[in-house]
Design an enzyme around this catalytic site. Structure first.
Site, mmCIF file in Angstrom:
data_model
loop_
_atom_site.group_PDB
_atom_site.id
_atom_site.type_symbol
_atom_site.label_atom_id
_atom_site.label_comp_id
_atom_site.label_asym_id
_atom_site.label_seq_id
_atom_site.Cartn_x
_atom_site.Cartn_y
_atom_site.Cartn_z
ATOM 1 N NE ARG A 275 -4.172 -1.869 1.992
ATOM 2 C CZ ARG A 275 -4.183 -3.089 2.532
ATOM 3 N NH1 ARG A 275 -3.165 -3.476 3.271
ATOM 4 N NH2 ARG A 275 -5.206 -3.895 2.327
ATOM 5 C CE LYS B 71 -0.904 14.061 -14.233
ATOM 6 N NZ LYS B 71 -1.364 14.539 -15.571
ATOM 7 C CD GLU C 61 6.831 16.653 -22.475
ATOM 8 O OE1 GLU C 61 6.341 17.626 -21.887
ATOM 9 O OE2 GLU C 61 6.145 15.712 -22.922
ATOM 10 C CE LYS D 141 5.327 17.612 -14.407
ATOM 11 N NZ LYS D 141 5.597 16.326 -15.091
ATOM 12 C CD GLU E 63 -4.300 16.689 -15.085
ATOM 13 O OE1 GLU E 63 -4.994 16.564 -16.112
ATOM 14 O OE2 GLU E 63 -3.171 16.169 -14.955
ATOM 15 N NE ARG F 17 -11.789 28.439 -17.435
ATOM 16 C CZ ARG F 17 -12.110 28.153 -18.692
ATOM 17 N NH1 ARG F 17 -13.109 27.317 -18.946
ATOM 18 N NH2 ARG F 17 -11.439 28.668 -19.689
ATOM 19 C CG ASN G 88 -2.501 16.886 -19.905
ATOM 20 O OD1 ASN G 88 -1.610 16.050 -19.771
ATOM 21 N ND2 ASN G 88 -3.453 17.056 -19.004
ATOM 22 C CG HIS H 141 0.480 15.505 -23.541
ATOM 23 N ND1 HIS H 141 1.246 16.623 -23.775
ATOM 24 C CD2 HIS H 141 1.291 14.630 -22.866
ATOM 25 C CE1 HIS H 141 2.458 16.440 -23.258
ATOM 26 N NE2 HIS H 141 2.507 15.251 -22.711
ATOM 27 C CG HIS I 286 -1.810 10.627 -24.823
ATOM 28 N ND1 HIS I 286 -2.411 10.960 -23.627
ATOM 29 C CD2 HIS I 286 -0.481 10.752 -24.613
ATOM 30 C CE1 HIS I 286 -1.472 11.270 -22.740
ATOM 31 N NE2 HIS I 286 -0.309 11.159 -23.311
ATOM 32 C CG HIS J 92 5.552 10.920 -24.724
ATOM 33 N ND1 HIS J 92 4.178 10.881 -24.790
ATOM 34 C CD2 HIS J 92 5.852 11.952 -23.882
ATOM 35 C CE1 HIS J 92 3.656 11.831 -24.025
ATOM 36 N NE2 HIS J 92 4.656 12.493 -23.460
#
Length: 552
Positions: A307, A329, A371, A413, A423, A427, A434, A437, A441, A455
């Site tokens: 966990r 993430k 990026e 970032k 996230e 708004r 993203n 993105h 994707h 990517h």
């Protein structure tokens, strides 16, 4: 939400001359290398033991015998502080000097520290027969040196520079030290403060060699499992494992196949089982060594096993260094889409060694660079202009520019992540990251998440599409789009779709995790550095953009 005018300061253009302090165990070669280094740098040479003996009028051994070790350390502390208070010098210190916190602080403030790291065999060969070493006169030299090494190596590893002192002649070791000093640059640390935790992102050169000491300070125990891929295991794993050994870690390794294919449920399940087979405890850390795939996969495993296990990132690709290693993430792909299965799990530390970029192909580096461009396009026009001016040189291998770009992108970032950690902003917020993105994707899904389209390459095309879509909807000047495309072309990134079917791409977008109430979210822009999120995007406009950039 965050300051769009933020610019992190660049790296210093020149390192001011400072004293050089050599540290290490007895027999590491500090005096021999120090004299040669001082001559090469045209600086005075001092040996702290010799200076103490001259001031006291008796040998170090006599001081130990008559006054005790504590009194000797006090003399040593005062002498080193006095020597470093003056003009730059080269200073060889006794083996225990750097262990003293006050002395370590003085050295850190006034000098560049160099640890001459040597194996036990090398040390024994050099000290054999010497009788003036008080600590060696207390028993078996091999046992004593082994014990001192285990005790002192975790602290020595805090040195600014680590150089292996081998059986090679002192002149060769001196050349290695001089070269390391010449390319040394101060590291930089960016702090990310979050409601439930905070962590540092440390950026610099040669950081893999001292990563063990940093990880020991950030993690709750010195038990770790390093997760990496087969390619990185060959190039960077030995240095990290040596650093973990220096810091006293008990550690294991798990090596997975390289590539996006490892971001799968089957690989995740196998990794979890492999970690559990090592019988981890709740404070056993998972250390991700590699690119974005490894960070995402290992981080998701860390969030799940028992966990939640402590987690640290040691990213080795430009893409991971400027983006995926920061922010927490983690996740894997599904047959339904990219990154649809995962969790937020913040690292305890991110160590970015810019030396690892030298092993990347030009294509991999360019994919990571996309990026950095993205950060400028979202909210920092000056950063985007900096990219236009310096992007080609950065990708040509200029390490100073690489480090400045990494620091700028991470600092950007960090602001976004601190303002919107999970996230959840209604708004803009973290969703702005993203940009491009939603398109990217879909492109990756269409090409099978493989080497056909990396990517960062997909993001590059996606950013051009996002600005084209913004122009079609009347939000920004259409002239911006060819400007961005021209820069991407200059650095070798794609900016057009590879003839894929528009309807298939739209179908992939419908599976995107950003769907809400049947509406797809896009990051659009009112100009360079002025991005925003929107769900009011007609599908026909998206179809028109896809067609304009090569979709059939």
């Amino acid at each position: 939400m965050f300051d769009k005018s933020f610019h992190s300061p660049g790296l210093p253009v020149a390192l001011p001359m400072r004293s050089i302090v050599l540290i290490g165990l007895m027999g590491a070669g500090k005096s021999a290398v120090g004299r040669r280094l001082a001559a090469q740098l045209a600086l005075p040479f001092h040996d702290s033991d010799a200076e103490i003996e001259a001031a006291a009028g008796k040998t170090v051994a006599d001081i130990f015998a008559s006054e005790g070790e504590a009194a000797f350390r006090a003399r040593e502390r005062a002498m080193i502080a006095e020597l470093l208070a003056g003009p730059p010098i080269v200073l060889a210190t006794g083996g225990g000097a750097f262990m003293d916190p006050e002395t370590r602080a003085v050295i850190g403030a006034r000098a560049i520290s160099v640890w001459l790291r040597a194996t036990l065999d090398v040390l024994l060969a050099r000290v054999r027969g010497r009788t003036h070493r008080p600590l060696l006169n207390q028993g078996d030299p091999a046992e004593i040196l082994s014990r001192l090494s285990a005790l002192r190596a975790p602290v020595y590893a805090e040195a600014d520079i680590i150089v292996d002192s081998t059986e090679a002649p002192p002149d060769m070791t001196t050349e290695t030290v001089a070269a390391a000093i010449a390319r040394h640059a101060p590291e930089r640390t960016i702090r990310i403060e979050l409601p439930d935790a905070g962590y540092d992102v440390v950026i610099g050169r040669g950081l893999l060699d001292g990563a063990g000491a940093r990880l020991a300070a950030a993690l709750p125990s010195r038990r770790a499992v390093v997760v990496t891929d087969a390619n990185v295991a060959q190039t960077h794993l030995p240095r990290l494992e040596r650093a973990l050994d220096d810091a006293g870690f008990i550690h294991d390794r798990i090596v997975v196949p390289p590539g996006e294919g490892s971001k799968s449920l089957s690989r995740f399940a196998a990794l979890v089982e492999d970690i559990l087979a090592l019988k981890p405890e709740r404070q056993t850390a998972i250390i991700a060594l590699g690119g974005g795939v490894i960070g995402d996969l290992a981080g998701f495993a860390a969030s799940s096993v028992l966990r939640g296990l402590p987690f640290a990132q040691v990213p080795t690709s430009l893409l991971a260094q400027v983006d995926s290693s920061v922010g927490g993430k983690t996740g894997v792909n599904s047959r339904h889409g990219k990154n649809l299965i995962g969790a937020f799990h913040q690292p305890r530390l991110v160590v970015i060694d810019s030396d690892t970029l030298a092993t990347l192909s030009r294509r991999q580096a360019a994919a990571g660079y996309a990026e950095i461009v993205k950060a400028g396009l979202i909210a920092d026009p000056a950063l985007y202009e900096w990219c236009e001016a310096h992007g080609a040189a950065l990708l040509g291998g200029d390490q100073g520019l690489q480090e400045e770009a990494i620091a700028r992108a991470v600092a950007f970032k960090a602001q976004v992540v601190m303002a919107d950690p999970r996230e959840q902003a209604k708004r803009d917020g973290r969703a702005l990251l993203n940009l491009g993105h939603t398109f990217a994707h879909a492109f990756e899904a269409e090409t099978g998440y493989g080497e056909a389209l990396l990517h960062g390459e997909a993001v590059a095309i996606g950013m051009v599409c996002a600005f084209d879509l913004s122009a079609r909807l009347g939000y920004c000047d259409a002239g911006i789009v060819p400007r961005i495309a021209a820069h991407l072309d200059e650095v070798g990134l794609p900016h057009r779709i590879g003839g894929w079917n528009a309807e298939a791409l739209l179908g992939h977008m419908q599976s995107d995790k950003k769907m809400r109430d049947g509406r797809l979210a896009f990051v659009l822009a009112r100009g360079i550095g002025s991005a925003f999120t929107s769900r009011e995007v007609p599908q026909e406009a998206v179809r028109a953009t896809l067609a304009a950039y090569g979709a059939g």
